[in-house]
Design a protein around this motif. Structure first.
Motif, PDB file in Angstrom:
ATOM      1  N   LEU A  61      -1.641 160.155 109.633  1.00 53.96           N
ATOM      2  CA  LEU A  61      -1.767 161.209 108.614  1.00 53.96           C
ATOM      3  C   LEU A  61      -2.239 162.538 109.212  1.00 53.96           C
ATOM      4  O   LEU A  61      -2.886 163.332 108.538  1.00 53.96           O
ATOM      5  CB  LEU A  61      -2.763 160.761 107.514  1.00 53.96           C
ATOM      6  CG  LEU A  61      -2.324 159.596 106.633  1.00 53.96           C
ATOM      7  CD1 LEU A  61      -3.437 159.231 105.663  1.00 53.96           C
ATOM      8  CD2 LEU A  61      -1.060 159.939 105.839  1.00 53.96           C
ATOM      9  N   GLY A  62      -1.883 162.747 110.479  1.00 57.20           N
ATOM     10  CA  GLY A  62      -2.282 163.999 111.132  1.00 57.20           C
ATOM     11  C   GLY A  62      -1.792 165.240 110.400  1.00 57.20           C
ATOM     12  O   GLY A  62      -2.429 166.298 110.432  1.00 57.20           O
ATOM     13  N   ASN A  63      -0.646 165.098 109.691  1.00 53.99           N
ATOM     14  CA  ASN A  63      -0.092 166.255 108.953  1.00 53.99           C
ATOM     15  C   ASN A  63      -0.570 166.294 107.493  1.00 53.99           C
ATOM     16  O   ASN A  63      -0.067 167.072 106.690  1.00 53.99           O
ATOM     17  CB  ASN A  63       1.448 166.203 108.994  1.00 53.99           C
ATOM     18  CG  ASN A  63       1.993 164.916 108.380  1.00 53.99           C
ATOM     19  OD1 ASN A  63       1.248 163.957 108.166  1.00 53.99           O
ATOM     20  ND2 ASN A  63       3.283 164.891 108.110  1.00 53.99           N
ATOM     21  N   ARG A  64      -1.526 165.432 107.145  1.00 50.92           N
ATOM     22  CA  ARG A  64      -2.035 165.394 105.761  1.00 50.92           C
ATOM     23  C   ARG A  64      -3.553 165.604 105.709  1.00 50.92           C
ATOM     24  O   ARG A  64      -4.183 165.348 104.682  1.00 50.92           O
ATOM     25  CB  ARG A  64      -1.717 164.031 105.115  1.00 50.92           C
ATOM     26  CG  ARG A  64      -0.238 163.735 104.933  1.00 50.92           C
ATOM     27  CD  ARG A  64       0.338 164.479 103.734  1.00 50.92           C
ATOM     28  NE  ARG A  64       1.682 164.051 103.382  1.00 50.92           N
ATOM     29  CZ  ARG A  64       2.783 164.490 103.961  1.00 50.92           C
ATOM     30  NH1 ARG A  64       2.703 165.341 104.970  1.00 50.92           N
ATOM     31  NH2 ARG A  64       3.977 164.068 103.552  1.00 50.92           N
ATOM     32  N   ARG A  84     -11.382 156.014 106.774  1.00 49.22           N
ATOM     33  CA  ARG A  84     -12.790 156.182 106.378  1.00 49.22           C
ATOM     34  C   ARG A  84     -13.613 154.947 106.759  1.00 49.22           C
ATOM     35  O   ARG A  84     -14.744 155.054 107.220  1.00 49.22           O
ATOM     36  CB  ARG A  84     -12.860 156.413 104.860  1.00 49.22           C
ATOM     37  CG  ARG A  84     -14.261 156.644 104.325  1.00 49.22           C
ATOM     38  CD  ARG A  84     -14.255 156.837 102.820  1.00 49.22           C
ATOM     39  NE  ARG A  84     -13.691 155.669 102.143  1.00 49.22           N
ATOM     40  CZ  ARG A  84     -13.444 155.622 100.832  1.00 49.22           C
ATOM     41  NH1 ARG A  84     -13.687 156.678 100.076  1.00 49.22           N
ATOM     42  NH2 ARG A  84     -12.934 154.536 100.281  1.00 49.22           N
ATOM     43  N   ALA A  85     -13.014 153.762 106.586  1.00 49.38           N
ATOM     44  CA  ALA A  85     -13.741 152.523 106.894  1.00 49.38           C
ATOM     45  C   ALA A  85     -13.959 152.333 108.394  1.00 49.38           C
ATOM     46  O   ALA A  85     -14.974 151.791 108.822  1.00 49.38           O
ATOM     47  CB  ALA A  85     -12.984 151.327 106.326  1.00 49.38           C
ATOM     48  N   MET A 119      -9.124 160.501 113.552  1.00 48.75           N
ATOM     49  CA  MET A 119      -8.933 159.186 112.932  1.00 48.75           C
ATOM     50  C   MET A 119      -7.744 159.223 111.980  1.00 48.75           C
ATOM     51  O   MET A 119      -6.954 158.268 111.913  1.00 48.75           O
ATOM     52  CB  MET A 119     -10.207 158.784 112.190  1.00 48.75           C
ATOM     53  CG  MET A 119     -10.228 157.325 111.807  1.00 48.75           C
ATOM     54  SD  MET A 119     -10.393 156.256 113.260  1.00 48.75           S
ATOM     55  CE  MET A 119      -9.561 154.796 112.686  1.00 48.75           C
ATOM     56  N   LEU A 120      -7.593 160.313 111.238  1.00 45.56           N
ATOM     57  CA  LEU A 120      -6.447 160.450 110.332  1.00 45.56           C
ATOM     58  C   LEU A 120      -5.139 160.502 111.119  1.00 45.56           C
ATOM     59  O   LEU A 120      -4.130 159.950 110.698  1.00 45.56           O
ATOM     60  CB  LEU A 120      -6.607 161.690 109.451  1.00 45.56           C
ATOM     61  CG  LEU A 120      -7.618 161.520 108.317  1.00 45.56           C
ATOM     62  CD1 LEU A 120      -8.012 162.866 107.727  1.00 45.56           C
ATOM     63  CD2 LEU A 120      -7.065 160.607 107.214  1.00 45.56           C
TER      64      LEU A 120
END
Length: 224
Positions: free
Chosen positions: A134-137, A157-158, A128-129
């Motif tokens: 935000l795959g690198n975070r 998250r939602a 999901m990220l």
């Protein structure tokens, strides 16, 4: 098209006795499956109060408020919990836990659902990220992310538990024009993919064109 939120003659009050103050007046509203609706109006007009009633974060007092067919006025704890599990919340202050990583913050939303207990929720959270860019975070702590990145974690998250409804309160308030619009476009795109309904409270005129419908609120009343 079925309505996922159905409100009839809803009134709400703060305080008791002589100090009681009415904050919502005869609210009537239908929001339909898959719609993206913006609720706007001046500060103090009751938008956040209405949003918190829809989310089961406050108890409905007077009138009818149905969420996904469940009457919230008089609902018991179990019924409220079942409804809350089908709603994703995005708050103005993103409400991330700073001592957790981005992945752990997103994971928390999955831990509330029995249906995910047999899945690798770390993987689901990381995917999901990646979807929100935000795959690198994934392993960064919230404190080490920019405002726009934190808001993307909040969106992840939602949406990660695939809720039926997203309720967002001023999600672009802390963001500049470009990242604010990007965040709402991302939310919209993911919600369309998942077939969920979005209700967005905002003062941000820069994103009004992204809505299917705009509702105005003033002094606790919906204005035509």
């Amino acid at each position: 098209m079925p309505s996922v939120i159905s409100i009839h003659n809803l009134n709400h009050y703060f305080g008791k006795g002589d100090l009681q103050k009415q904050v919502l007046f005869s609210i009537n509203l239908e929001i339909y499956s898959g719609e993206i609706v913006i609720l706007t109006g001046p500060s103090g007009s009751g938008k956040t109060t209405l949003l918190s009633l829809m989310g089961g974060l406050r108890l409905a007092q007077e009138g009818s408020l149905k969420i996904l067919g469940q009457e919230m006025n008089g609902a018991n704890k179990k019924q409220l919990t079942q409804i809350r599990q089908q709603i994703g919340y995005i708050f103005q202050a993103h409400n991330l836990l700073t001592f957790l990583t981005a992945q752990q913050n997103v994971r928390m939303a999955l831990e509330l659902h029995d249906s995910y207990l047999n899945e690798n929720i770390n993987t689901v959270a990381a995917e999901m990220l990646t979807t929100v860019g935000l795959g690198n975070r994934v392993d960064y702590y919230a404190d080490h992310l920019s405002g726009g990145q934190k808001q993307r974690v909040a969106i992840a998250r939602a949406l990660v538990s695939r809720p039926s409804i997203i309720l967002a309160d001023e999600p672009t308030a802390a963001l500049d024009k470009k990242s604010g619009r990007g965040v709402v476009e991302l939310m919209e795109q993911l919600a369309k993919e998942q077939g969920c309904t979005i209700l967005l409270v905002t003062h941000d005129n820069r994103i009004l064109d992204l809505a299917d419908r705009i509702i105005y609120m003033e002094d606790g009343r919906l204005v035509d």
